[in-house]
Write a protein that holds these residues in place. Structure first.
Motif, PDB file in Angstrom:
ATOM      1  N   ARG A   1       0.846  -1.186   0.000  1.00  0.00           N
ATOM      2  CA  ARG A   1       0.000   0.000   0.000  1.00  0.00           C
ATOM      3  C   ARG A   1       0.875   1.227   0.000  1.00  0.00           C
ATOM      4  NH1 ARG A   1      -5.369  -0.054   1.518  1.00  0.00           N
ATOM      5  NH2 ARG A   1      -6.165  -2.158   1.659  1.00  0.00           N
ATOM      6  N   LYS A   2       0.385   2.262  -0.615  1.00  0.00           N
ATOM      7  CA  LYS A   2       1.173   3.497  -0.674  1.00  0.00           C
ATOM      8  C   LYS A   2       0.795   4.343   0.536  1.00  0.00           C
ATOM      9  CE  LYS A   2       1.587   7.527  -3.643  1.00  0.00           C
ATOM     10  NZ  LYS A   2       0.891   8.279  -4.671  1.00  0.00           N
ATOM     11  N   ARG A   3       1.790   4.669   1.339  1.00  0.00           N
ATOM     12  CA  ARG A   3       1.537   5.548   2.484  1.00  0.00           C
ATOM     13  C   ARG A   3       1.847   6.969   2.046  1.00  0.00           C
ATOM     14  NH1 ARG A   3       1.333   2.766   7.438  1.00  0.00           N
ATOM     15  NH2 ARG A   3       2.368   0.744   7.534  1.00  0.00           N
ATOM     16  N   THR A   4       0.946   7.905   2.366  1.00  0.00           N
ATOM     17  CA  THR A   4       1.206   9.298   1.987  1.00  0.00           C
ATOM     18  C   THR A   4       1.039  10.239   3.178  1.00  0.00           C
ATOM     19  OG1 THR A   4      -1.084   9.725   1.334  1.00  0.00           O
ATOM     20  CG2 THR A   4       0.403   8.971  -0.397  1.00  0.00           C
ATOM     21  N   ILE A   5       1.812  11.316   3.128  1.00  0.00           N
ATOM     22  CA  ILE A   5       1.735  12.349   4.155  1.00  0.00           C
ATOM     23  C   ILE A   5       1.527  13.688   3.444  1.00  0.00           C
ATOM     24  CG2 ILE A   5       4.268  12.583   4.223  1.00  0.00           C
ATOM     25  CD1 ILE A   5       3.974  13.197   7.250  1.00  0.00           C
ATOM     26  N   GLU A   6       0.625  14.492   3.984  1.00  0.00           N
ATOM     27  CA  GLU A   6       0.344  15.787   3.359  1.00  0.00           C
ATOM     28  C   GLU A   6       0.219  16.847   4.446  1.00  0.00           C
ATOM     29  OE1 GLU A   6      -3.246  15.849   1.001  1.00  0.00           O
ATOM     30  OE2 GLU A   6      -2.690  17.741   0.045  1.00  0.00           O
ATOM     31  N   VAL A   7       0.903  17.962   4.238  1.00  0.00           N
ATOM     32  CA  VAL A   7       0.756  19.081   5.173  1.00  0.00           C
ATOM     33  C   VAL A   7      -0.319  19.987   4.591  1.00  0.00           C
ATOM     34  CG1 VAL A   7       1.891  20.987   6.361  1.00  0.00           C
ATOM     35  CG2 VAL A   7       3.198  18.924   5.798  1.00  0.00           C
ATOM     36  N   LEU A   8      -1.471  20.013   5.226  1.00  0.00           N
ATOM     37  CA  LEU A   8      -2.584  20.813   4.694  1.00  0.00           C
ATOM     38  C   LEU A   8      -2.530  22.241   5.199  1.00  0.00           C
ATOM     39  CD1 LEU A   8      -4.415  17.713   5.167  1.00  0.00           C
ATOM     40  CD2 LEU A   8      -5.198  19.060   3.248  1.00  0.00           C
TER      41      LEU A   8
ATOM     42  N   MET B   1       0.086  24.934   7.883  1.00  0.00           N
ATOM     43  CA  MET B   1       1.124  25.141   8.907  1.00  0.00           C
ATOM     44  C   MET B   1       1.369  26.639   9.040  1.00  0.00           C
ATOM     45  SD  MET B   1       2.895  23.542  11.120  1.00  0.00           S
ATOM     46  CE  MET B   1       2.708  21.860  10.540  1.00  0.00           C
ATOM     47  N   ARG B   2       0.723  27.235  10.016  1.00  0.00           N
ATOM     48  CA  ARG B   2       0.895  28.674  10.220  1.00  0.00           C
ATOM     49  C   ARG B   2       2.366  28.987  10.459  1.00  0.00           C
ATOM     50  NH1 ARG B   2      -4.012  28.938  14.452  1.00  0.00           N
ATOM     51  NH2 ARG B   2      -5.732  29.036  12.976  1.00  0.00           N
ATOM     52  N   GLY B   3       2.854  30.044   9.829  1.00  0.00           N
ATOM     53  CA  GLY B   3       4.206  30.513  10.115  1.00  0.00           C
ATOM     54  C   GLY B   3       5.293  29.942   9.239  1.00  0.00           C
ATOM     55  N   THR B   4       4.939  29.147   8.237  1.00  0.00           N
ATOM     56  CA  THR B   4       5.976  28.650   7.331  1.00  0.00           C
ATOM     57  C   THR B   4       5.397  28.339   5.950  1.00  0.00           C
ATOM     58  OG1 THR B   4       7.733  27.039   6.978  1.00  0.00           O
ATOM     59  CG2 THR B   4       5.724  26.200   7.953  1.00  0.00           C
ATOM     60  N   ARG B   5       6.286  28.337   4.960  1.00  0.00           N
ATOM     61  CA  ARG B   5       5.896  27.828   3.643  1.00  0.00           C
ATOM     62  C   ARG B   5       5.803  26.323   3.740  1.00  0.00           C
ATOM     63  NH1 ARG B   5      10.569  29.164  -0.166  1.00  0.00           N
ATOM     64  NH2 ARG B   5       9.230  28.310  -1.779  1.00  0.00           N
ATOM     65  N   ILE B   6       5.019  25.728   2.868  1.00  0.00           N
ATOM     66  CA  ILE B   6       4.976  24.270   2.826  1.00  0.00           C
ATOM     67  C   ILE B   6       5.090  23.800   1.371  1.00  0.00           C
ATOM     68  CG2 ILE B   6       3.652  23.872   4.941  1.00  0.00           C
ATOM     69  CD1 ILE B   6       1.116  23.815   3.367  1.00  0.00           C
ATOM     70  N   THR B   7       5.529  22.553   1.223  1.00  0.00           N
ATOM     71  CA  THR B   7       5.525  21.971  -0.118  1.00  0.00           C
ATOM     72  C   THR B   7       4.200  21.243  -0.269  1.00  0.00           C
ATOM     73  OG1 THR B   7       7.876  21.590   0.223  1.00  0.00           O
ATOM     74  CG2 THR B   7       6.869  20.588  -1.730  1.00  0.00           C
ATOM     75  N   GLU B   8       3.351  21.770  -1.112  1.00  0.00           N
ATOM     76  CA  GLU B   8       1.997  21.237  -1.212  1.00  0.00           C
ATOM     77  C   GLU B   8       1.963  19.827  -1.794  1.00  0.00           C
ATOM     78  OE1 GLU B   8       0.316  24.340  -3.632  1.00  0.00           O
ATOM     79  OE2 GLU B   8      -0.720  25.161  -1.888  1.00  0.00           O
ATOM     80  N   GLY B   9       0.896  19.132  -1.499  1.00  0.00           N
ATOM     81  CA  GLY B   9       0.654  17.833  -2.107  1.00  0.00           C
ATOM     82  C   GLY B   9       1.044  16.665  -1.220  1.00  0.00           C
ATOM     83  N   GLU B  10       0.768  15.464  -1.727  1.00  0.00           N
ATOM     84  CA  GLU B  10       1.046  14.252  -0.960  1.00  0.00           C
ATOM     85  C   GLU B  10       2.458  13.756  -1.240  1.00  0.00           C
ATOM     86  OE1 GLU B  10      -2.152  11.781  -2.376  1.00  0.00           O
ATOM     87  OE2 GLU B  10      -3.381  12.281  -0.635  1.00  0.00           O
ATOM     88  N   HIS B  11       3.145  13.392  -0.185  1.00  0.00           N
ATOM     89  CA  HIS B  11       4.481  12.811  -0.314  1.00  0.00           C
ATOM     90  C   HIS B  11       4.423  11.388   0.233  1.00  0.00           C
ATOM     91  CE1 HIS B  11       5.944  16.913  -0.998  1.00  0.00           C
ATOM     92  NE2 HIS B  11       5.045  17.230  -0.078  1.00  0.00           N
ATOM     93  N   ARG B  12       5.235  10.538  -0.325  1.00  0.00           N
ATOM     94  CA  ARG B  12       5.214   9.152   0.185  1.00  0.00           C
ATOM     95  C   ARG B  12       6.022   9.052   1.466  1.00  0.00           C
ATOM     96  NH1 ARG B  12       5.719   4.259  -3.885  1.00  0.00           N
ATOM     97  NH2 ARG B  12       5.087   3.294  -1.931  1.00  0.00           N
ATOM     98  N   TYR B  13       5.628   8.141   2.349  1.00  0.00           N
ATOM     99  CA  TYR B  13       6.469   7.851   3.513  1.00  0.00           C
ATOM    100  C   TYR B  13       6.444   6.362   3.769  1.00  0.00           C
ATOM    101  CZ  TYR B  13       2.417   7.201   6.655  1.00  0.00           C
ATOM    102  OH  TYR B  13       1.273   6.736   7.249  1.00  0.00           O
ATOM    103  N   ARG B  14       7.416   5.920   4.521  1.00  0.00           N
ATOM    104  CA  ARG B  14       7.475   4.508   4.880  1.00  0.00           C
ATOM    105  C   ARG B  14       7.771   4.382   6.361  1.00  0.00           C
ATOM    106  NH1 ARG B  14      10.609   0.575   1.176  1.00  0.00           N
ATOM    107  NH2 ARG B  14       9.311  -0.795   2.433  1.00  0.00           N
ATOM    108  N   ILE B  15       7.447   3.220   6.917  1.00  0.00           N
ATOM    109  CA  ILE B  15       7.825   2.948   8.299  1.00  0.00           C
ATOM    110  C   ILE B  15       8.849   1.817   8.250  1.00  0.00           C
ATOM    111  CG2 ILE B  15       7.033   2.311  10.603  1.00  0.00           C
ATOM    112  CD1 ILE B  15       4.245   3.235   9.839  1.00  0.00           C
ATOM    113  N   LEU B  16      10.052   2.127   8.714  1.00  0.00           N
ATOM    114  CA  LEU B  16      11.121   1.134   8.705  1.00  0.00           C
ATOM    115  C   LEU B  16      11.672   0.998  10.122  1.00  0.00           C
ATOM    116  CD1 LEU B  16      12.887   2.119   5.362  1.00  0.00           C
ATOM    117  CD2 LEU B  16      11.270   0.256   5.731  1.00  0.00           C
ATOM    118  N   ASP B  17      12.798   0.320  10.268  1.00  0.00           N
ATOM    119  CA  ASP B  17      13.330   0.034  11.600  1.00  0.00           C
ATOM    120  C   ASP B  17      13.626   1.286  12.436  1.00  0.00           C
ATOM    121  OD1 ASP B  17      13.038  -2.516  10.913  1.00  0.00           O
ATOM    122  OD2 ASP B  17      15.171  -2.967  10.649  1.00  0.00           O
ATOM    123  N   ASN B  18      13.892   2.418  11.771  1.00  0.00           N
ATOM    124  CA  ASN B  18      14.168   3.651  12.527  1.00  0.00           C
ATOM    125  C   ASN B  18      12.946   4.539  12.655  1.00  0.00           C
ATOM    126  OD1 ASN B  18      16.832   2.849  12.349  1.00  0.00           O
ATOM    127  ND2 ASN B  18      17.117   3.976  10.435  1.00  0.00           N
ATOM    128  N   GLY B  19      11.779   4.052  12.258  1.00  0.00           N
ATOM    129  CA  GLY B  19      10.571   4.862  12.321  1.00  0.00           C
ATOM    130  C   GLY B  19      10.151   5.353  10.950  1.00  0.00           C
TER     131      GLY B  19
END
Ligand SMILES: Nc1ncnc2c1ncn2[C@@H]1O[C@H](COP(=O)(O)OP(=O)(O)OP(=O)(O)O)[C@@H](O)[C@H]1O
Ligand SMILES: [Mg+2]
Length: 230
Positions: free
Chosen positions: A190-197, A199-217
């Motif tokens: 399955r594709k895991r995605t993270i999106e910052v919808l 965040m007051r006080g900063t620019r953000i990179t819009e859209g969904e980014h992939r993430y994974r959970i591995l041995d270090n988190g």
């Protein structure tokens, strides 16, 4: 520009142009097993190990022992950090937390002062909705108390499939809103995605980014504009 707090999640600070603005209250929302608790602990460990910033983890539904055990998967020895007064893992009810937060010299303030806490994670704020029947007031009180103490905060929230994509009162009240999702895309993974919808006080990179959970988190792979719109 506001000072930034490193999130501890490799790749996420790129998406946030340097990290979470210091003192922000941020909701991290996701379905079961999306890695919310893991992300919260990673955020605290970053503060403790790299920035000399002690942290507090508040859990409403689990006993601290369960958190220690789950996080042993990642080789994170939370008990040791507690003994060194760099971390507090606290299990209590939403009622007690709210009561102690608004009380001058209450247990909450005492706990922050005791270890000099700069970061806090609450797992999860979903239950605060139902307290006293006034969710907006509960969330505003929580946000104001966290801000007053200058804590950079991650507030975990459970998401059921049904509410996905709808904005609720808490998304307006808090400074940041990050969503974790799992999408069926490949046959085997399955594709895991993270999106910052938000965040007051900063620019953000819009859209969904992939993430994974591995041995270090968790780790985030910031995606290019092209792959985000495809
Ligand atoms: N090394 C690893 N590789 C892949 N997945 C892992 C690894 N270690 C743990 N996991 C998985 O990562 C998931 C993250 O769990 P976590 O408890 O952080 O999620 P959560 O969003 O808090 O879940 P819940 O909604 O149940 O509280 C777990 O399902 C666990 O099985
Ligand atoms: Mg969890």
């Amino acid at each position: 520009m506001r000072q930034k707090t490193a999130s501890g999640i490799p790749g996420l600070d790129n998406v946030l142009f340097g990290g979470l603005p210091q003192g922000n209250t941020t909701i991290v929302e996701g379905g079961p097993g999306t890695g919310k608790t893991t992300l919260g602990i990673q955020f605290l460990l970053e503060g403790i190990k790299k920035h000399n910033e002690p942290g507090i983890f508040i859990t409403f539904e689990e006993f601290p022992d369960q958190i220690y055990e789950d996080m042993n998967l990642f080789d994170w020895d939370l008990r040791k950090l507690e003994k060194e007064n760099k971390l507090r893992v606290i299990g209590l009810s939403p009622e007690v937390l709210m009561h102690q937060m608004v009380k001058p010299d209450g247990l909450f303030e005492e706990m922050i002062k005791e270890i000099g806490s700069k970061r806090i994670v609450i797992d999860s704020i979903s239950l605060l909705k139902y307290l006293n029947g006034n969710e907006r007031k509960n969330f505003c009180t929580l946000r104001n108390v966290l801000r007053k103490h200058g804590l950079t905060s991650i507030l975990l929230q459970e998401q059921s499939g049904l509410t996905s994509g709808t904005a609720s009162v808490e998304h307006f009240v808090f400074d940041g809103y990050i969503r974790l999702a799992m999408k069926a895309r490949f046959h085997t993974l399955r594709k895991r995605t993270i999106e910052v919808l938000k965040m007051r006080g900063t620019r953000i990179t819009e859209g969904e980014h992939r993430y994974r959970i591995l041995d270090n988190g968790l780790f985030v792979q910031k995606s290019s504009l092209l792959s985000r719109i495809m």
